[in-house]
Design an enzyme around this catalytic site. Structure first.
Site, PDB file in Angstrom:
ATOM      1  N   PRO A 151       0.828  -1.216   0.000  1.00  0.00           N
ATOM      2  CA  PRO A 151       0.000   0.000   0.000  1.00  0.00           C
ATOM      3  C   PRO A 151       0.856   1.257   0.000  1.00  0.00           C
ATOM      4  O   PRO A 151       2.013   1.240   0.451  1.00  0.00           O
ATOM      5  CB  PRO A 151      -0.799  -0.124   1.308  1.00  0.00           C
ATOM      6  N   ASP A 152       0.279   2.337  -0.484  1.00  0.00           N
ATOM      7  CA  ASP A 152       0.976   3.619  -0.581  1.00  0.00           C
ATOM      8  C   ASP A 152       0.913   4.344   0.762  1.00  0.00           C
ATOM      9  O   ASP A 152       0.259   5.381   0.909  1.00  0.00           O
ATOM     10  CB  ASP A 152       0.339   4.460  -1.701  1.00  0.00           C
ATOM     11  N   ILE A 153       1.602   3.773   1.756  1.00  0.00           N
ATOM     12  CA  ILE A 153       1.593   4.338   3.116  1.00  0.00           C
ATOM     13  C   ILE A 153       3.023   4.456   3.658  1.00  0.00           C
ATOM     14  O   ILE A 153       3.261   4.289   4.848  1.00  0.00           O
ATOM     15  CB  ILE A 153       0.715   3.504   4.078  1.00  0.00           C
ATOM     16  N   LYS A 184       0.784   8.149   5.976  1.00  0.00           N
ATOM     17  CA  LYS A 184       0.592   8.683   4.635  1.00  0.00           C
ATOM     18  C   LYS A 184      -0.678   8.135   3.996  1.00  0.00           C
ATOM     19  O   LYS A 184      -0.940   6.932   4.015  1.00  0.00           O
ATOM     20  CB  LYS A 184       1.808   8.332   3.769  1.00  0.00           C
TER      21      LYS A 184
END
Length: 285
Positions: free
Chosen positions: A56-58, A118
């Site tokens: 994931p984009d975190i 994020k």
């Protein structure tokens, strides 16, 4: 990158998530009425770096892994690269990120003025997202500036005020403060489907006395042309995730076709010929 900014009306940057996509950015060139057009550099996106790893984009991908990808890209390309550092992390960690990026040959880093876990900006207020205070973000910019070795390395401040519906006046206040504390350029982000609000921002921004280069990432307002961006004072345009977004549908189509037909013949039109693959990279044959 700084030399390009002095010599061109707008700098074209395209996302590269591995060495192969970097080669596409490096070598794609067209002619329109005998005038050459090409990309000026690459964007190392945290979104695509995460997605290509199935994460994931975190900020789940550590800096060392991302630097390894950049090293692969730099081994076969020559153009400048801008690094997407999300929030930059803790100020104490940001120092080492700057040193590593600059030593590797990266031209600029972009950090956004948000805090906490994020979340992708284009999700807006549909998910919890929190903007950093002006004071704290200015301190992070200062720390980054002190960590760099040369003035060629640029620290670009990304403003999330329009993403979080805080308005243009808040964005302008932040831009002025960030520049006063050392930002080498400003990126204004928007999730609107039209460029109206970023152009309203740029109109005010272009009047400030200590103006720095202005960056656009028109993912959501992608009908906007380069000429329109230039006319409104933008100096850099980043096409932030299109290489990976275009590759994935083609791979899915090929995978489905092979399952449906029990063979790969029907997928030929979606695939490069083997000879072209062998000739793509010098030294393969």
């Amino acid at each position: 990158l700084s030399r390009l900014l002095d010599s061109k009306p707008i700098i074209r940057i395209l996302e590269a998530h591995n060495a192969l996509s970097g080669l596409v950015v490096e070598n794609t060139k067209i002619f329109i009425e005998n005038k050459p057009y090409e990309f000026d550099g690459m964007w190392s996106s945290s979104l695509t770096d995460s997605t290509v790893r199935g994460k994931p984009d975190i900020e789940a991908v550590d800096v060392s892994s991302r630097l390894s990808t950049i090293n692969d890209i730099f081994e076969v390309t020559t153009k400048p690269l801008i690094y997407d550092a999300d929030t930059g992390g803790r100020p104490e960690h940001f120092v080492f990120t700057i040193r590593n990026l600059e030593r590797l040959g990266v031209s600029a880093v972009i950090i956004e003025d948000k805090i906490g876990l994020k979340k992708n900006s284009l999700l807006g207020n549909s998910v919890p997202q929190f903007q950093d205070s002006i004071e704290n973000f200015c301190k992070k910019i200062n720390i980054g500036k002190k960590a760099r070795v040369t003035s060629d390395f640029m620290i670009i401040a990304r403003i999330e005020s329009l993403i979080l519906d805080k308005g243009i006046d808040d964005a302008i206040e932040r831009a002025e403060a960030y520049i006063a504390h050392g930002a080498d350029a400003i990126m204004i982000h928007s999730r609107s489907s039209t460029p109206d609000e970023v152009f309203s921002f740029s109109k005010k921004y272009n009047t400030i006395s200590n103006r720095k280069p202005l960056v656009s990432v028109p993912t959501s307002y992608n009908k906007t042309t380069e000429d329109m961006l230039v006319d409104n004072g933008f100096n850099i345009v980043i096409h932030a995730n299109h290489m990976l977004r275009s590759a994935y549908p083609s791979m899915c189509e090929v995978a489905v076709s092979i399952l449906e037909h029990g063979r790969s013949y029907e997928s030929n039109d979606n695939c490069m010929p083997i000879k072209e693959i062998l000739n793509l990279i010098p030294g393969t044959n």
